[in-house]
Design an enzyme around this catalytic site. Sequence first.
Site, PDB file in Angstrom:
ATOM      1  N   GLY A 278       0.760  -1.246   0.000  1.00  0.00           N
ATOM      2  CA  GLY A 278       0.000   0.000   0.000  1.00  0.00           C
ATOM      3  C   GLY A 278       0.785   1.287   0.000  1.00  0.00           C
ATOM      4  O   GLY A 278       0.200   2.361  -0.038  1.00  0.00           O
ATOM      5  N   GLU A 320       3.978  -6.567   1.732  1.00  0.00           N
ATOM      6  CA  GLU A 320       3.607  -6.934   0.356  1.00  0.00           C
ATOM      7  C   GLU A 320       3.582  -5.722  -0.578  1.00  0.00           C
ATOM      8  O   GLU A 320       2.529  -5.382  -1.122  1.00  0.00           O
ATOM      9  CB  GLU A 320       2.224  -7.585   0.359  1.00  0.00           C
ATOM     10  CG  GLU A 320       2.172  -8.873   1.135  1.00  0.00           C
ATOM     11  CD  GLU A 320       0.752  -9.407   1.328  1.00  0.00           C
ATOM     12  OE1 GLU A 320       0.615 -10.610   1.575  1.00  0.00           O
ATOM     13  OE2 GLU A 320      -0.204  -8.617   1.233  1.00  0.00           O
ATOM     14  N   PRO A 321       4.705  -5.080  -0.785  1.00  0.00           N
ATOM     15  CA  PRO A 321       4.688  -3.923  -1.689  1.00  0.00           C
ATOM     16  C   PRO A 321       4.544  -4.359  -3.143  1.00  0.00           C
ATOM     17  O   PRO A 321       5.185  -5.317  -3.575  1.00  0.00           O
ATOM     18  CB  PRO A 321       6.067  -3.289  -1.465  1.00  0.00           C
ATOM     19  CG  PRO A 321       6.940  -4.443  -1.067  1.00  0.00           C
ATOM     20  CD  PRO A 321       6.056  -5.381  -0.280  1.00  0.00           C
ATOM     21  N   GLY A 322       3.672  -3.697  -3.866  1.00  0.00           N
ATOM     22  CA  GLY A 322       3.550  -3.946  -5.304  1.00  0.00           C
ATOM     23  C   GLY A 322       3.940  -2.680  -6.032  1.00  0.00           C
ATOM     24  O   GLY A 322       5.021  -2.557  -6.610  1.00  0.00           O
ATOM     25  N   ARG A 323       3.047  -1.680  -5.925  1.00  0.00           N
ATOM     26  CA  ARG A 323       3.242  -0.406  -6.606  1.00  0.00           C
ATOM     27  C   ARG A 323       4.607   0.231  -6.279  1.00  0.00           C
ATOM     28  O   ARG A 323       5.271   0.757  -7.171  1.00  0.00           O
ATOM     29  CB  ARG A 323       2.145   0.554  -6.151  1.00  0.00           C
ATOM     30  CG  ARG A 323       2.118   1.871  -6.900  1.00  0.00           C
ATOM     31  CD  ARG A 323       1.189   2.879  -6.209  1.00  0.00           C
ATOM     32  NE  ARG A 323      -0.039   2.340  -5.718  1.00  0.00           N
ATOM     33  CZ  ARG A 323      -1.218   2.377  -6.359  1.00  0.00           C
ATOM     34  NH1 ARG A 323      -1.320   2.976  -7.505  1.00  0.00           N
ATOM     35  NH2 ARG A 323      -2.290   1.841  -5.820  1.00  0.00           N
ATOM     36  N   CYS A 391     -13.607   5.187 -27.662  1.00  0.00           N
ATOM     37  CA  CYS A 391     -14.867   5.880 -27.946  1.00  0.00           C
ATOM     38  C   CYS A 391     -15.591   6.306 -26.680  1.00  0.00           C
ATOM     39  O   CYS A 391     -16.723   5.888 -26.430  1.00  0.00           O
ATOM     40  CB  CYS A 391     -15.740   4.970 -28.789  1.00  0.00           C
ATOM     41  SG  CYS A 391     -14.941   4.630 -30.338  1.00  0.00           S
TER      42      CYS A 391
HETATM   43  N1  LLP Z   1      -1.367  -6.992  -0.519  1.00  0.00           N
HETATM   44  C1  LLP Z   1      -2.693  -7.117  -0.719  1.00  0.00           C
HETATM   45  C2  LLP Z   1      -3.443  -8.094   0.069  1.00  0.00           C
HETATM   46  C3  LLP Z   1      -3.337  -6.327  -1.669  1.00  0.00           C
HETATM   47  O1  LLP Z   1      -4.638  -6.447  -1.857  1.00  0.00           O
HETATM   48  C4  LLP Z   1      -2.572  -5.389  -2.414  1.00  0.00           C
HETATM   49  C5  LLP Z   1      -3.209  -4.544  -3.408  1.00  0.00           C
HETATM   50  C6  LLP Z   1      -1.192  -5.311  -2.187  1.00  0.00           C
HETATM   51  C7  LLP Z   1      -0.625  -6.122  -1.213  1.00  0.00           C
HETATM   52  C8  LLP Z   1      -0.299  -4.375  -2.938  1.00  0.00           C
HETATM   53  O2  LLP Z   1      -0.628  -3.046  -2.763  1.00  0.00           O
HETATM   54  P1  LLP Z   1       0.367  -1.911  -3.344  1.00  0.00           P
HETATM   55  O3  LLP Z   1       1.653  -1.970  -2.562  1.00  0.00           O
HETATM   56  O4  LLP Z   1       0.603  -2.209  -4.768  1.00  0.00           O
HETATM   57  O5  LLP Z   1      -0.373  -0.656  -3.134  1.00  0.00           O
HETATM   58  N2  LLP Z   1      -5.701  -1.058  -8.870  1.00  0.00           N
HETATM   59  C9  LLP Z   1      -5.454  -0.117  -7.807  1.00  0.00           C
HETATM   60  C10 LLP Z   1      -4.724  -0.743  -6.653  1.00  0.00           C
HETATM   61  C11 LLP Z   1      -5.415  -1.964  -6.104  1.00  0.00           C
HETATM   62  C12 LLP Z   1      -4.621  -2.604  -5.025  1.00  0.00           C
HETATM   63  C13 LLP Z   1      -5.145  -3.949  -4.719  1.00  0.00           C
HETATM   64  N3  LLP Z   1      -4.432  -4.635  -3.705  1.00  0.00           N
HETATM   65  C14 LLP Z   1      -4.685   1.066  -8.375  1.00  0.00           C
HETATM   66  O6  LLP Z   1      -4.413   1.080  -9.553  1.00  0.00           O
HETATM   67  O7  LLP Z   1      -4.386   2.005  -7.659  1.00  0.00           O
END
Ligand code: LLP
Length: 463
Positions: A278, A320-323, A391
Site C-alpha cells: 500500500g 507486500e509492496p507492489g506499486r 470511444c
Molecule cells: N497486498 C494485498 C493483500 C493487496 O490487496 C494489495 C493490493 C497489495 C498487497 C499491494 O498493494 P500496493 O503496494 O501495490 O499498493 N488497482 C489499484 C490498486 C489496487 C490494489 C489492490 N491490492 C490502483 O491502480 O491504484
Amino acid sequence: MSRSAHPAGPRHADVLPEGHYSAPPADLNTLDKKVWAQTVGRDEHGELTVGGIPATRIAEEFGTPVYVLDETDFRARARAWRTAFGPDADVFYAGKAFLSRAVVRWLHEEGLNLDVCSGGELATALSAGMPAERIALHGNNKSVQEIRRAIEAGVGRIVLDSFQEIVRVAHIARDLGKRQKVQIRITVGVEAHTHEFIATAHEDQKFGIPLAGGQAAEAVRRALQLDGLELIGVHSHIGSQIFDMSGFEVAARRVVGLLKEIRDEHGVELPEIDLGGGLGIAYTSADDPREPHEIAKALNEIVTRECEAAALATPRISVEPGRAIVGPTAFTLYEVGTLKPLDGLRTYVSVDGGMSDNIRTALYDAEYSVALVSRTSDAEPMLSRVVGKHCESGDIVVKDAFLPADLAPGDLLAVPATGAYCRSMASNYNHVPRPPVVAVRDGEARVIVRRETEEDLLRLDVG
Ligand code: LLP
C-alpha cells in the site's frame, strides 16, 4: 522561442480553467527524478533515454504505445525493500501490480517472495521457477481449483479471507493429505487516506474478517481447531497509494493486540504477522513517497514496542509492496496523433493508446505527469489534456498537463510511473490490442511481454 503550432490553444497561467494543476513548471524539458525511472535522462539531442537507449529507438523498434520498464531500477527497488527489512522479515512482491515471467525471475534472484491472487498469477510464478514455498495465495473468493492447485504445488501460505474459506481450505488440504500454512486476513477498522476503491481496512467493504465484534477472534478459534490448517499468523492490508504512516501504525498495533488475545485465550503465540502493501509512489512532482528503510524502521519499532508491552515474542514480519517496487520503474511511450485546441479551455492531445492501457485516470481520478520525449522544446507551455483513441469522453490519460505549444503529430510523449496497475489492468476495449512491455538494461532492450495482435483477439472469437 518557437512559435506555437496551435495559436488558439490556451497557454497562459492567467487564463487557466478550473483543474488539478498548479502553475506551469519553469522548464518543460526537465524530467523530475522523483517520477521517472532511475536510469532516465536526456541525451545530447534532448531525447529521453532509459538504460542508455533513446526513446525514439524504442518506438521504432517496438512500436507505440509501449510500456518501457527499467530493469535496473526494478532490481534496485526490490533490493532496497529486501535490505530494509533484513533477514528476519519477508518481502512478498504483490504480483497484481505487474507480473510476468521475467519479473518473477528478477524477484527470485533478488531474494523476494511473491504474493499471487489468482490461478493465472500462480501459474506465471510457478512457470518461471519461483519456489512454491516462497509464494502466498491471496483473494477474497479463491476457487476450489485455485486452492487445490496452490496446496498441491506446496505454496508457503494461503491467506484466508472468510469463514467459508477457513473450512474450504482445511477440507482440501486434508483431502490432499497435507497441513497447509495459513494466515487469517483481518480488517482492523482503519480509514486509509486514499481513493475509496483502493482502501481496504474500513469495515464496509469486501476484504478480510473484521476485528470488530470479535469476528477475527472467532475465525482464529475455528482455524486452530482444524487439522488441515497450520495457523501461522494474522494479515492486514489497509489500502493502496498511501503516504501517511499512521494508518500502518494503528494497523500494526491492532494486529499485535489480536496476537495477545490469542495467546491469552489459547496459550498460542502465532509466529508471523503480515502488514500488507500500500505504500504510495510519486505520480507527479507534488507526491512525496516514503523510502523502504523509513517504512521498515517505523513498522519494526511499533511491532517490537507493542509486543514488549504485551510480553509477546516479536513475530516475523512480512510486507507486500507492489506499486512501490514496480510503479516508478516504467513509463508508457505514446505517439501524438491529433491536437484540438479548444478556445479558453485546453488543447486535447490524442495519443495512440488510452484507457485500455491505463484505466487508472478514469477509474480513480488518478493524476499523472507527461513529457515530450522525442525532443526538447522552448515553446510556451500549453495547457493540455492527454486523451486516448477510445470511444468515450472519459478516455483520459493525463487530465491536466502542460506541454510545449509546438507539440505536433508524430511527437513522442511519455507518461511516467505506469509500472503498476496499468499493464495488469489493461483491456481490449474497442478491440485495441494491448501494448508490449519492453525491459531495458545496460543499453539493451528486450520484449518481456509481447504486443497483442489482432490475430490474438480473433483467436478467442470462435463463434
Ligand atoms: N497486498 C494485498 C493483500 C493487496 O490487496 C494489495 C493490493 C497489495 C498487497 C499491494 O498493494 P500496493 O503496494 O501495490 O499498493 N488497482 C489499484 C490498486 C489496487 C490494489 C489492490 N491490492 C490502483 O491502480 O491504484
